[in-house]
Scaffold this active site. Structure first.
Site, PDB file in Angstrom:
ATOM      1  CD  GLU A  90      -0.834  -0.715   3.614  1.00  0.00           C
ATOM      2  OE1 GLU A  90      -1.943  -1.222   3.397  1.00  0.00           O
ATOM      3  OE2 GLU A  90      -0.236  -0.806   4.679  1.00  0.00           O
ATOM      4  CB  CYS A 111       3.371   7.298   3.039  1.00  0.00           C
ATOM      5  SG  CYS A 111       3.998   6.149   4.232  1.00  0.00           S
ATOM      6  CB  CYS A 118       7.917  -5.465   8.199  1.00  0.00           C
ATOM      7  SG  CYS A 118       9.382  -4.669   8.893  1.00  0.00           S
ATOM      8  CB  CYS A 122       7.715  -1.943  15.320  1.00  0.00           C
ATOM      9  SG  CYS A 122       9.266  -1.720  14.446  1.00  0.00           S
ATOM     10  CB  CYS A 125       3.981  -1.865  13.099  1.00  0.00           C
ATOM     11  SG  CYS A 125       3.967  -1.982  11.322  1.00  0.00           S
ATOM     12  CB  CYS A 339       2.754   1.086   7.889  1.00  0.00           C
ATOM     13  SG  CYS A 339       3.781   0.485   9.215  1.00  0.00           S
TER      14      CYS A 339
HETATM   15  S1  SF4 Z   1       7.067   0.023  11.882  1.00  0.00           S
HETATM   16 FE1  SF4 Z   1       6.224  -1.815  10.933  1.00  0.00          FE
HETATM   17  S2  SF4 Z   1       6.935  -1.752   8.825  1.00  0.00           S
HETATM   18 FE2  SF4 Z   1       8.200  -0.305   9.989  1.00  0.00          FE
HETATM   19  S3  SF4 Z   1      10.017  -1.518  10.642  1.00  0.00           S
HETATM   20 FE3  SF4 Z   1       8.527  -1.664  12.297  1.00  0.00          FE
HETATM   21  S4  SF4 Z   1       7.329  -3.553  11.858  1.00  0.00           S
HETATM   22 FE4  SF4 Z   1       8.439  -2.966   9.997  1.00  0.00          FE
END
Ligand code: SF4
Length: 360
Positions: A90, A111, A118, A122, A125, A339
């Site tokens: 996206e 963005c 990923c 995190c 997220c 995200c």
């Molecule tokens: S915020 Fe989300 S997309 Fe960005 S590095 Fe951390 S887990 Fe990965």
């Protein structure tokens, strides 16, 4: 199954196989791709029909297919794309007036995503919930700009690498995409209008510092001590704060650009006054401004947004310490703008669809 033909946008003009013919065809083709944002080879009327036929048999032209656009009241739009491999990514289009770093501007910001999923996990997220699938190619990164402009009619003049994925974990393709974005034959957005946001990969921050591009860096800090940050950012175990802040200091030293420290405020996790005091110290060392982002509730995750009073008190500590701090009342809050969330919904919808099909 990987796609059978290479993607035209993955290659630089000097790498295109155009067969025999004058060299100015490369310039014409680049012009159609990057300046005119042509939707098909058929539109490229000043290229010979035979060349267009050959190109169609040699290369894939379209990197992305638009699946869904979600808009919000403040006209932030989130675009969900399907890649040639059937994966989803996206991009988020953020309108002029207030950009992501709290500055008034007349820009349209896009963005961008750099990976499918990923690996960094995190804890705030949704992208991390599904794990890492693959890196985007340079062409798939650049296509998000071209296709968004074509879809919305907007001219994008500011980029943030802050969508799905850790951009610095896809370093080689990121650098290649930056070249395609910067070159005179390319997209035409200058490095000064590009920000890379990272979860904190210290070695790659050091490598990026050696690049000649004047790119802005935004660091997802989210904790001012190792103990607090590690609860939110597992990457902190690999690159603890001392090492990370040293790498950022090196970047700042080389680039002389103001960095941004991103700090999501989460109730009773990292919103304590002691964290604000230490955060101010880090920001002063790096000559960075701080972007405070009250936590955006994510379905399936347990954290909460602090009260307005706690948010204001936290910001006041930073300001009193002489640090520029902005509280970002997040654009797109009402469209699942953390995200990865839109993609996650699509995957869930697909899963529901196939279970309905199985039951039918
Ligand atoms: S915020 Fe989300 S997309 Fe960005 S590095 Fe951390 S887990 Fe990965």
């Amino acid at each position: 199954m990987p796609p059978a033909r290479p993607l035209l946008l993955d290659l630089a003009p000097e790498e295109w196989d155009l067969g025999p013919g004058p060299d100015f065809r490369r310039k014409q083709l680049a012009d159609w791709l990057y300046q005119k944002r042509a939707a098909s080879l058929a539109e490229m009327t000043n290229l010979p029909a035979k060349l267009r036929e050959d190109m169609a048999s040699r290369y894939d032209f379209a990197a992305l297919k638009l699946v869904r656009v979600q808009g919000s009241e403040d006209t932030t739009r989130k675009l969900l794309w399907e890649l040639r491999t059937g994966d989803y990514i996206e991009s988020v289009l953020i309108p002029a007036s207030l950009d992501l770093f709290g500055e008034r501007s007349d820009r349209f910001t896009l963005c961008l995503s750099t990976q499918v999923g990923c690996a960094y996990g995190c804890r705030f997220c949704a992208s991390g919930l599904e794990g890492f699938k693959r890196n985007l190619t340079a062409g798939e990164i650049v296509a998000q700009i071209i296709e968004t402009e074509r879809t919305t009619g907007v001219r994008i003049n500011n980029l943030v690498f802050m969508g799905m994925g850790e951009p610095l974990a896809n370093y080689a393709n990121l650098l290649r995409a930056l070249r395609f974005i910067n070159e005179p034959w390319g997209v035409g957005i200058g490095a000064r209008h590009i920000t890379i946001s990272t979860s904190g990969l210290a070695p790659q921050i050091r490598e990026l510092a050696q690049q000649p591009l004047q790119i802005r860096l935004a660091l997802s800090l989210h904790g001012a001590t190792d103990a607090v940050r590690a609860q939110i950012m597992p990457v902190n175990r690999k690159y603890p704060l001392a090492e990370l802040l040293d790498a950022c200091a090196e970047y700042q030293d080389k680039k002389r650009k103001m960095m941004t420290l991103e700090y999501i405020l989460i109730e009773r996790v990292n919103d304590m006054p002691e964290q604000a005091v230490l955060l101010a110290r880090h920001a002063r060392r790096l000559n960075a401004k701080v972007n405070l982002i009250p936590y955006n509730t994510v379905e399936g995750l347990e954290w909460k947004r602090p009260s307005d009073q706690v948010i204001d008190d936290f910001a006041a500590i930073l300001k009193n310490a002489g640090v520029t701090a902005t509280v970002r009342r997040e654009k797109g809050h009402d469209i699942d703008a953390a995200c990865g969330q839109l993609r996650l919904k699509q995957l869930q919808a697909d899963a529901q669809q196939s279970s309905v099909e199985l039951r039918a």
